[in-house]
Design an enzyme around this catalytic site. Structure first.
Site, short mmCIF file in Angstrom:
data_model
loop_
_atom_site.label_atom_id
_atom_site.label_comp_id
_atom_site.label_asym_id
_atom_site.label_seq_id
_atom_site.Cartn_x
_atom_site.Cartn_y
_atom_site.Cartn_z
CG ASP A 134 -12.76 -12.28 -7.20
OD1 ASP A 134 -12.87 -13.41 -6.65
OD2 ASP A 134 -11.84 -12.00 -7.98
CE LYS A 155 -9.23 -14.11 -15.68
NZ LYS A 155 -8.65 -14.14 -14.33
CG ASN A 198 13.12 -8.85 19.59
OD1 ASN A 198 12.03 -8.42 19.93
ND2 ASN A 198 13.60 -10.00 20.03
N GLY A 226 -5.71 -6.12 -8.09
CA GLY A 226 -6.75 -5.55 -8.94
C GLY A 226 -6.60 -5.83 -10.42
N GLY A 227 -5.62 -6.62 -10.81
CA GLY A 227 -5.38 -6.86 -12.23
C GLY A 227 -6.53 -7.59 -12.91
#
EC number: 2.7.6.1
Length: 326
Positions: free
Chosen positions: A230, A202, A45, A236-237
């Site tokens: 990073d 951005k 379970n 990975g965008g």
């Protein structure tokens, strides 16, 4: 005689969960110890059972588990191991989590949201952990979530040494994929000898909700080998778009360096086709062969973990591992 006297003795015991046994084996080799044998299995379970096959009474226990997918199983198994050690009278229990699960949920962005990174710390405290050791937290404030010592290790020296050895003849630039990693980028630039800094500006397209568009480089990258840094790469965008923008802006080459390779979903395809000549990770998380590609380099974090464990066991200085910059 009114008292009994004894010379204090300490013994280090290393315990490993099932999420990343290869890393535990490397750490054990660096420490010149063996991993304490245990019985661990999962019931039909989904419940997890752990029992240690040797006495742990009075030991200095280090419980190593990477919070990799399936992350909830990894976290729960480590909690159960800590509970078993506490009930078996281990003297001190140090939780070694190279990757702190749920670290991105470190604050509330909107109402009615959890702070799950704090919940992880609370669960380990209740289970019986005396200390936590981790590598490159998503944000440093997470250290304050645990009511006890937190050894926050940095992979930067390990990754930067590789960069310096391989790209010593290049003009480098350190690039943050967004404004939130600029301070980390500054430390990278200092470690690499004062290289220029850049970051990606951005914007958000109102026609594409919840999707950031990397559209402009702030800083000098023309003709340089850009090191995109990073703490973790999940799908990975962000970093793949960063690499594409840098090459479009005249960068000679792009190298991506990150501590934690989560690599969910389309990450491998994105990283292998974004134009970066090399993608570097440490092995804080397991990266199976099917997720590796020719341009990927995986560097062992085991020597750093082993040295930190040794310092904690000897009541030494973990900060000294980073020349005081910790």
């Amino acid at each position: 005689m009114s008292a009994i006297f004894a010379t204090p003795k300490k013994n280090l015991m290393l315990f490993s969960g099932r999420a990343h046994p290869e890393l535990a084996d490397q750490v054990a080799k660096e420490l010149d110890v063996t991993i304490t044998p245990q019985s661990a299995y999962t019931f039909a379970n989904g419940e997890i059972f752990v029992r240690f096959e040797e006495s742990v009474r009075g030991c200095d226990a280090f419980v190593l588990q990477s919070h990799s997918a399936p992350i909830n199983d990894a976290v729960m198994e480590q909690l159960i191991m800590v509970d078993a050690l506490k009930r078996a009278s281990a003297k001190r229990i140090t939780v070694v989590m190279p990757f702190w699960g749920y670290a991105r949920q470190d604050k509330k962005h909107r109402g009615r949201e959890p702070i799950s990174a704090r919940l992880i710390a609370d669960m380990f405290l209740v289970a019986g952990a005396d200390r936590i050791m981790t590598v490159d937290l998503h944000t440093a404030q997470i250290q304050g979530f645990f009511d006890g010592p937190v050894d926050h290790l940095f992979a930067l020296p390990v990754l930067a040494d590789h960069i310096k050895q391989k790209y010593a003849d290049r003009d480098l630039a350190v690039v943050s994929p967004d404004s939130g990693r600029v301070r980390l980028a500054e430390r990278w630039a200092e470690t690499l000898g004062g290289t220029p800094l850049a970051f990606i500006h951005k914007t958000r397209d109102p026609r594409k909700p919840n999707e950031a568009v990397a559209n402009r480089v702030v800083g000098e990258v023309d003709g340089r080998t850009c090191v995109v840094i990073d703490d973790m790469i999940d799908t990975g965008g962000t970093v793949s778009k960063t690499a594409e923008v840098l090459l479009r802006e005249g960068a000679r080459d792009v190298v991506i360096a990150a501590t934690h390779g989560v690599l969910s979903g389309p990450a491998v395809e994105r990283l292998s086709t974004c134009g970066a000549s090399e993608v570097i990770f440490t092995d804080t998380l397991p990266i199976p062969e099917e997720k590796r590609f020719p341009g990927m380099t995986v560097i062992s974090i085991a020597p750093l973990l082993a040295e930190a464990i040794h310092q904690v066991f000897d009541d030494g200085s973990v900060t000294s591992l980073f020349d005081g910059n910790a």
